[in-house]
Design an enzyme around this catalytic site. Structure first.
Site, PDB file in Angstrom:
ATOM      1  N   ASP A  44       0.823  -1.214   0.000  1.00 23.38           N
ATOM      2  CA  ASP A  44       0.000   0.000   0.000  1.00 23.38           C
ATOM      3  C   ASP A  44       0.855   1.261   0.000  1.00 23.38           C
ATOM      4  O   ASP A  44       0.488   2.279  -0.611  1.00 23.38           O
ATOM      5  CB  ASP A  44      -0.923   0.006   1.220  1.00 23.38           C
ATOM      6  N   GLY A  45       1.983   1.225   0.692  1.00 22.91           N
ATOM      7  CA  GLY A  45       2.859   2.390   0.700  1.00 22.91           C
ATOM      8  C   GLY A  45       3.344   2.735  -0.694  1.00 22.91           C
ATOM      9  O   GLY A  45       3.371   3.906  -1.082  1.00 22.91           O
ATOM     10  N   ALA A 152     -11.476   5.625   1.437  1.00 22.90           N
ATOM     11  CA  ALA A 152     -10.440   4.641   1.130  1.00 22.90           C
ATOM     12  C   ALA A 152      -9.438   4.516   2.255  1.00 22.90           C
ATOM     13  O   ALA A 152      -8.894   3.438   2.501  1.00 22.90           O
ATOM     14  CB  ALA A 152      -9.734   5.015  -0.174  1.00 22.90           C
ATOM     15  N   THR A 155     -10.024   2.728   6.713  1.00 21.73           N
ATOM     16  CA  THR A 155      -9.672   1.441   7.329  1.00 21.73           C
ATOM     17  C   THR A 155      -8.230   1.411   7.810  1.00 21.73           C
ATOM     18  O   THR A 155      -7.789   0.403   8.369  1.00 21.73           O
ATOM     19  CB  THR A 155      -9.872   0.288   6.332  1.00 21.73           C
ATOM     20  N   ALA A 156      -7.476   2.491   7.601  1.00 24.65           N
ATOM     21  CA  ALA A 156      -6.059   2.510   7.947  1.00 24.65           C
ATOM     22  C   ALA A 156      -5.856   3.190   9.303  1.00 24.65           C
ATOM     23  O   ALA A 156      -6.400   2.756  10.305  1.00 24.65           O
ATOM     24  CB  ALA A 156      -5.269   3.199   6.829  1.00 24.65           C
ATOM     25  N   TYR A 157      -5.084   4.264   9.345  1.00 25.26           N
ATOM     26  CA  TYR A 157      -4.783   4.956  10.603  1.00 25.26           C
ATOM     27  C   TYR A 157      -6.065   5.386  11.314  1.00 25.26           C
ATOM     28  O   TYR A 157      -6.188   5.274  12.536  1.00 25.26           O
ATOM     29  CB  TYR A 157      -3.885   6.151  10.286  1.00 25.26           C
ATOM     30  N   ASN A 158      -7.029   5.868  10.559  1.00 23.09           N
ATOM     31  CA  ASN A 158      -8.305   6.305  11.126  1.00 23.09           C
ATOM     32  C   ASN A 158      -8.957   5.198  11.949  1.00 23.09           C
ATOM     33  O   ASN A 158      -9.432   5.428  13.062  1.00 23.09           O
ATOM     34  CB  ASN A 158      -9.230   6.754   9.997  1.00 23.09           C
TER      35      ASN A 158
END
Length: 255
Positions: A44-45, A152, A155-158
């Site tokens: 993803d990065g 989008a 689902t990550a840091y949030n």
């Protein structure tokens, strides 16, 4: 039907570079500006790097996971690439635009496809005021930080900061505090994607704060304005059985 012109991009890992060599031998390589589709090989990065570097080319991006995290990627297979691209389903993303003003008076702009986050730079908590569309909404948030996340990126840091997961195409962004101390009961807000969010750092010299748009960090900020881009979009391509909308929905039923 002729084979599309494919721009192959890969992260520097050994696995991704081996896949790059294999696919280049089969399909050739084109520059992103001359290609019909961009294929990103990595995690993803690396996908976010690809979007930041080549979004203005306006080409759809098909990612294959050859990294540690691959929420934005398809499974890697070395064969049937053209057929998979032809059958892929598009997901149109609209990034956030960040304008950050620093203590020195400089203004720095950047884009974020996942989130814009503000974080304290020292051991002392940040004191941040929040305005929405020019109207004060929170006079003082005492916290480790605060963020604005896209669907989008929800689902990550949030999500790790206890923020909500947002459906793709919902035209909503998440405003999520990070380790908030006061107000104790404030857990954030859901906002229309067209909302302009402005963070004002209340004590920037004693309590310095940095702002990060995806991986682009700006230190010692005093004010940060965030809004969804009105003009720029990117299109990601996903295999039908594993499209982004389904992944975001599935994340809400993981037990």
């Amino acid at each position: 039907m002729s084979e599309p012109r494919i721009a192959l991009l890969a992260s520097p890992t050994e696995e991704a570079q081996a896949a790059l060599s294999l696919l280049a031998a089969r399909h050739g390589r084109h520059a992103p500006e001359d290609a019909d589709v961009v294929v990103a090989l990595g995690g993803d990065g690396f996908m976010l790097q690809t979007l930041h570097r080549h979004a203005t080319a306006g080409k759809p991006v098909y990612g294959m996971k050859l990294g540690s995290v691959g929420f934005l990627m398809n499974h890697y297979h070395g064969d049937r690439l053209v057929e998979r691209i032809a059958a892929a389903e598009p997901a149109v993303l609209r990034p956030l635009e960040m304008q950050a003003m620093t203590e020195s008076g400089a203004t720095v702009g950047s884009l974020a496809y996942n989130e814009v986050s503000l974080l304290r730079q020292t051991r002392q908590a940040a004191h941040i005021a929040i305005d929405l569309n020019g109207k004060p909404r929170l006079d003082e948030l005492i916290c480790d930080g605060v963020m604005v996340a896209t669907p989008a990126g929800s689902t990550a840091y949030n999500f790790s900061a206890q923020g909500p997961i947002l459906p793709l195409g919902s035209s909503i962004i998440a405003l999520t505090p990070i380790a908030a101390f006061r107000p104790r009961r404030w857990r954030g807000a859901l906002l229309k994607s067209a909302t302009q969010v402005r963070f004002r750092v209340l004590d920037p010299y004693k309590r310095p704060v940095s702002a990060t748009a995806d991986s682009h960090e700006v230190r010692d900020v005093v004010e940060v304005t965030i809004r969804e881009s009105e003009h720029l979009t990117v299109t990601l391509l996903f295999d039908p059985e594993h499209n982004l909308e389904e992944r975001i929905l599935s994340e809400q039923f993981v037990v």
